[in-house]
Scaffold this active site. Sequence first.
Site, mmCIF file in Angstrom:
data_model
loop_
_atom_site.group_PDB
_atom_site.id
_atom_site.type_symbol
_atom_site.label_atom_id
_atom_site.label_comp_id
_atom_site.label_asym_id
_atom_site.label_seq_id
_atom_site.Cartn_x
_atom_site.Cartn_y
_atom_site.Cartn_z
ATOM 1 C CG ASN A 78 -2.328 0.650 0.725
ATOM 2 O OD1 ASN A 78 -2.354 1.829 0.412
ATOM 3 N ND2 ASN A 78 -3.388 -0.116 0.685
ATOM 4 N NE ARG A 79 -2.354 4.715 -3.450
ATOM 5 C CZ ARG A 79 -3.093 3.644 -3.680
ATOM 6 N NH1 ARG A 79 -3.518 2.894 -2.680
ATOM 7 N NH2 ARG A 79 -3.436 3.312 -4.914
ATOM 8 C CG HIS A 104 1.264 -2.239 -3.930
ATOM 9 N ND1 HIS A 104 0.722 -2.301 -2.673
ATOM 10 C CD2 HIS A 104 0.204 -2.352 -4.788
ATOM 11 C CE1 HIS A 104 -0.591 -2.460 -2.764
ATOM 12 N NE2 HIS A 104 -0.938 -2.479 -4.032
ATOM 13 C CG HIS A 178 -2.300 -7.034 -4.948
ATOM 14 N ND1 HIS A 178 -3.220 -6.857 -5.961
ATOM 15 C CD2 HIS A 178 -2.198 -5.835 -4.339
ATOM 16 C CE1 HIS A 178 -3.627 -5.604 -5.962
ATOM 17 N NE2 HIS A 178 -3.030 -4.961 -4.981
ATOM 18 C CB SER A 179 -5.122 -13.408 -5.248
ATOM 19 O OG SER A 179 -4.144 -14.354 -5.618
ATOM 20 C CG ASP A 244 -8.184 1.275 -3.651
ATOM 21 O OD1 ASP A 244 -7.661 0.452 -2.874
ATOM 22 O OD2 ASP A 244 -7.591 1.804 -4.607
ATOM 23 C CD GLN A 280 -6.506 -0.690 0.610
ATOM 24 O OE1 GLN A 280 -6.138 -0.426 1.751
ATOM 25 N NE2 GLN A 280 -6.875 0.243 -0.245
ATOM 26 C CD GLU A 308 -4.569 -5.104 -1.752
ATOM 27 O OE1 GLU A 308 -3.529 -4.470 -1.542
ATOM 28 O OE2 GLU A 308 -5.502 -4.650 -2.444
#
Length: 345
Positions: A78-79, A104, A178-179, A244, A280, A308
């Site tokens: 993530n960020r 990521h 991250h599927s 998101d 997430q 996630e």
Amino acid sequence: MFKQQPFGTIADQEIILYTLENKNGMIVRLTNFGGIVTSIHLPDRDGKPRDVVLGFDSLHSYIDEHPYFGCIVGRYANRIAHGQFTLDGVSYQLAKNNGENHLHGGPEGFDKKVWQAESFQHGDDAGVILEYLSPDGEEGYPGNLKVRVVYSLTGENELKIDYTAECDAPTPVNLTHHSYFNLNGQGEGDILGHELMINADRYTPVDEGLIPTGVLQDLTGTPMDFRSPKTIGQDFDQVPGGYDHNFVLNKKGGLSLAARLKSTVTGIVMDVLTTQPGLQFYSGNFLDGSLAGKEGKVYQKNYGLCLETQHFPDSPNQPSFPDVILRPGEKFHHQTIYKFNIEAY
Ligand code: GLA
């Protein structure tokens, strides 16, 4: 049971495609490039095999730009706002690859690395141990980080992911998987009809750059409220851009149920269990039909969703969020399980 076959090469390194299969006919394929899960097949309630994750048929598509299909994400999932943080009085600048922000792990994150791999079989469980040494300074992060991810498929239709990491200098760490799931089968339309439950009373609202404001917001009465199962489409129109968001999981420590996803079309149900504090939920908003997926399927907007398990976004800059700094002598350890069941008619 497991099998392995060549999947291609990257700079003379051999890339392997592993096939794990259990006694119920569930089959998981994964590769040591990016720790990517390329497919998850299981029979639906009519016995018809469904592949419930998006992905590609060939290695070169995974090497090319794609939105993190099936991979391990790190060093920080993530960020991180402006790609900056201060640790023990020292400021660090990370690579910016999402507008002004770091996403990521940067442009060459763990999803783009060739991992050392070793397969195993323990009773009913088949799996692959993946290891990667992230060098000091990689994408701007401090310290060497030794990462180990163990994927296993159990006799109970669980895909287990066990993450550990150790460092030689303090560094932020946040690892996830991250599927993109579609329980109707990959390429079989969007996920808006799927039912979702998320075990969270709060979420972390974000600004336009998807950076948390720092507030842990009660989600009662908002479209974020998934405590009772509802279809993803139910309140979708009220969420600009689509879901998101990071959910603050209700937990008392240990492994617990974070989410349950269900397709009423196939009867496939997926439980997500984790030791992590956050989840997430990303509804595949940036998919736009430009990627040719497996078996020639085209992935349009919302054709897959990610769940996630993670620490909260931008935690290195958010004093009120749980700590994400790993220090020498400590061991990072988290586990996530994606468990599949079939609901009969
Ligand atoms: C995560 C992010 C999304 C998006 C995808 C990859 O889930 O939260 O905003 O960047 O990864 O496309």
